[in-house]
Write a protein that holds these residues in place. Sequence first.
Motif, mmCIF file in Angstrom:
data_model
loop_
_atom_site.group_PDB
_atom_site.id
_atom_site.type_symbol
_atom_site.label_atom_id
_atom_site.label_comp_id
_atom_site.label_asym_id
_atom_site.label_seq_id
_atom_site.Cartn_x
_atom_site.Cartn_y
_atom_site.Cartn_z
ATOM 1 N N LEU A 1 -3.491 -2.748 -9.262
ATOM 2 C CA LEU A 1 -3.084 -1.523 -8.584
ATOM 3 C C LEU A 1 -4.245 -0.539 -8.583
ATOM 4 C CD1 LEU A 1 0.513 -1.199 -10.050
ATOM 5 C CD2 LEU A 1 -0.173 -2.170 -7.858
ATOM 6 N N PRO A 2 -4.344 0.318 -7.568
ATOM 7 C CA PRO A 2 -5.507 1.208 -7.435
ATOM 8 C C PRO A 2 -5.583 2.279 -8.518
ATOM 9 C CG PRO A 2 -3.915 1.656 -5.704
ATOM 10 C CD PRO A 2 -3.409 0.461 -6.446
ATOM 11 N N GLU A 3 -6.813 2.669 -8.804
ATOM 12 C CA GLU A 3 -7.084 3.748 -9.763
ATOM 13 C C GLU A 3 -6.624 5.084 -9.193
ATOM 14 O OE1 GLU A 3 -8.487 3.239 -12.812
ATOM 15 O OE2 GLU A 3 -8.501 1.090 -12.389
ATOM 16 N N GLY A 4 -6.402 6.052 -10.084
ATOM 17 C CA GLY A 4 -6.075 7.407 -9.667
ATOM 18 C C GLY A 4 -4.591 7.666 -9.473
ATOM 19 N N TYR A 5 -3.758 6.712 -9.840
ATOM 20 C CA TYR A 5 -2.304 6.839 -9.700
ATOM 21 C C TYR A 5 -1.658 6.430 -11.017
ATOM 22 C CZ TYR A 5 -3.113 6.618 -4.626
ATOM 23 O OH TYR A 5 -3.535 6.848 -3.352
ATOM 24 N N GLY A 6 -0.407 6.852 -11.182
ATOM 25 C CA GLY A 6 0.396 6.291 -12.248
ATOM 26 C C GLY A 6 0.871 4.916 -11.812
ATOM 27 N N HIS A 7 0.942 3.988 -12.759
ATOM 28 C CA HIS A 7 1.358 2.619 -12.446
ATOM 29 C C HIS A 7 2.635 2.277 -13.199
ATOM 30 C CE1 HIS A 7 -3.173 1.519 -11.807
ATOM 31 N NE2 HIS A 7 -2.701 2.297 -10.851
ATOM 32 N N LEU A 8 3.520 1.580 -12.522
ATOM 33 C CA LEU A 8 4.710 1.017 -13.162
ATOM 34 C C LEU A 8 4.831 -0.422 -12.678
ATOM 35 C CD1 LEU A 8 7.430 3.810 -12.849
ATOM 36 C CD2 LEU A 8 6.524 2.854 -14.948
ATOM 37 N N ARG A 9 5.093 -1.317 -13.603
ATOM 38 C CA ARG A 9 5.314 -2.715 -13.237
ATOM 39 C C ARG A 9 6.360 -3.250 -14.207
ATOM 40 N NH1 ARG A 9 2.112 -6.287 -10.318
ATOM 41 N NH2 ARG A 9 0.296 -4.928 -10.483
ATOM 42 N N ARG A 10 7.489 -3.660 -13.658
ATOM 43 C CA ARG A 10 8.586 -4.194 -14.482
ATOM 44 C C ARG A 10 9.141 -5.430 -13.801
ATOM 45 N NH1 ARG A 10 10.498 -4.040 -18.402
ATOM 46 N NH2 ARG A 10 12.533 -3.136 -18.235
ATOM 47 N N ARG A 11 9.605 -6.378 -14.604
ATOM 48 C CA ARG A 11 10.218 -7.562 -14.016
ATOM 49 C C ARG A 11 11.372 -8.037 -14.880
ATOM 50 N NH1 ARG A 11 6.840 -13.083 -14.475
ATOM 51 N NH2 ARG A 11 6.865 -13.275 -16.722
ATOM 52 N N VAL A 12 12.247 -8.825 -14.246
ATOM 53 C CA VAL A 12 13.414 -9.365 -14.922
ATOM 54 C C VAL A 12 13.563 -10.834 -14.508
ATOM 55 C CG1 VAL A 12 15.043 -8.606 -13.117
ATOM 56 C CG2 VAL A 12 15.856 -8.965 -15.440
ATOM 57 N N HIS A 13 13.990 -11.644 -15.457
ATOM 58 C CA HIS A 13 14.230 -13.067 -15.196
ATOM 59 C C HIS A 13 15.593 -13.205 -14.519
ATOM 60 C CE1 HIS A 13 15.372 -17.250 -16.382
ATOM 61 N NE2 HIS A 13 14.139 -17.443 -15.931
ATOM 62 N N LEU A 14 15.636 -13.970 -13.425
ATOM 63 C CA LEU A 14 16.870 -14.117 -12.653
ATOM 64 C C LEU A 14 17.552 -15.461 -12.835
ATOM 65 C CD1 LEU A 14 15.748 -12.558 -9.244
ATOM 66 C CD2 LEU A 14 16.974 -11.440 -11.131
ATOM 67 N N GLY A 15 16.817 -16.473 -13.244
ATOM 68 C CA GLY A 15 17.397 -17.808 -13.353
ATOM 69 C C GLY A 15 16.362 -18.851 -13.007
ATOM 70 N N ARG A 16 16.861 -19.955 -12.465
ATOM 71 C CA ARG A 16 15.985 -21.092 -12.221
ATOM 72 C C ARG A 16 16.332 -21.749 -10.894
ATOM 73 N NH1 ARG A 16 12.701 -24.076 -15.109
ATOM 74 N NH2 ARG A 16 12.603 -26.314 -14.768
ATOM 75 N N GLY A 17 15.300 -22.136 -10.143
ATOM 76 C CA GLY A 17 15.470 -22.973 -8.967
ATOM 77 C C GLY A 17 15.429 -22.246 -7.636
ATOM 78 N N PRO A 18 15.233 -23.043 -6.569
ATOM 79 C CA PRO A 18 15.102 -22.482 -5.220
ATOM 80 C C PRO A 18 16.344 -21.749 -4.725
ATOM 81 C CG PRO A 18 14.561 -24.845 -5.230
ATOM 82 C CD PRO A 18 14.999 -24.472 -6.609
ATOM 83 N N GLU A 19 17.530 -22.146 -5.175
ATOM 84 C CA GLU A 19 18.755 -21.458 -4.725
ATOM 85 C C GLU A 19 18.782 -20.024 -5.231
ATOM 86 O OE1 GLU A 19 19.127 -24.137 -7.123
ATOM 87 O OE2 GLU A 19 18.707 -25.541 -5.505
ATOM 88 N N VAL A 20 18.351 -19.835 -6.487
ATOM 89 C CA VAL A 20 18.301 -18.479 -7.057
ATOM 90 C C VAL A 20 17.256 -17.658 -6.310
ATOM 91 C CG1 VAL A 20 17.770 -17.133 -9.130
ATOM 92 C CG2 VAL A 20 19.122 -19.228 -9.313
ATOM 93 N N LEU A 21 16.097 -18.245 -6.046
ATOM 94 C CA LEU A 21 15.050 -17.554 -5.285
ATOM 95 C C LEU A 21 15.578 -17.121 -3.922
ATOM 96 C CD1 LEU A 21 11.872 -16.914 -4.975
ATOM 97 C CD2 LEU A 21 11.865 -19.037 -3.679
#
Length: 188
Positions: free
Chosen positions: A36-56
């Motif tokens: 992410l570019p400099e000069g900004y506040g950054h937030l990055r969060r992720r959550v696990h949803l499951g497994r496999g192409p159907e979930v995607l």
Amino acid sequence: MVGTDGGVGDLQRRLRAAQAGAPTYREVGATRGGRLPEGYGHLRRRVHLGRGPEVLERAGRYVLGWGSQLGTGFAVYPGGPVRDGATVLLRLSLPGSRWPGLVIPCRVVWTVSEPDRIGFAYGTLPGHPECGEESFLVSMDAEGEVWFEVAAFSRLSAWYARLGRPVALLCQYLAIERYLAAVAGHVA
């Protein structure tokens, strides 16, 4: 941009103004890469949803239908699925409040729909309380695990956001947590 009557005519007028506006930051599309570019506040969060192409696929459809925003309490005008280059107004009203709602203009700056990645990003337009970009990406790793990630870089730009900086930053963090919960809840 604080709302007035919020009626359809008002929203159409605001949408036309937003469509004529340019993004309020230079680094358009920067959430597509890893850094992410400099000069900004950054937030990055992720959550696990499951497994496999159907979930995607299920999570990706939800995200491309504005599900993370709608599931968080935002209304999206004019609605419809996410489209590259589309300008939208996110609207937020506090339940039971007599205060006018917030109308937040954004433009979709990229979309992706690949076998292992589905999502999009939008950037801020004039009238948005922040300046920057936010991405919403569902991805499947080599082991088949599916994740939903929200990444953002931003600076406060509206006077009312800068005046209430701690509250504005807390609201952004809470919104991202709610985006994650909305998508995880939809897939569960």
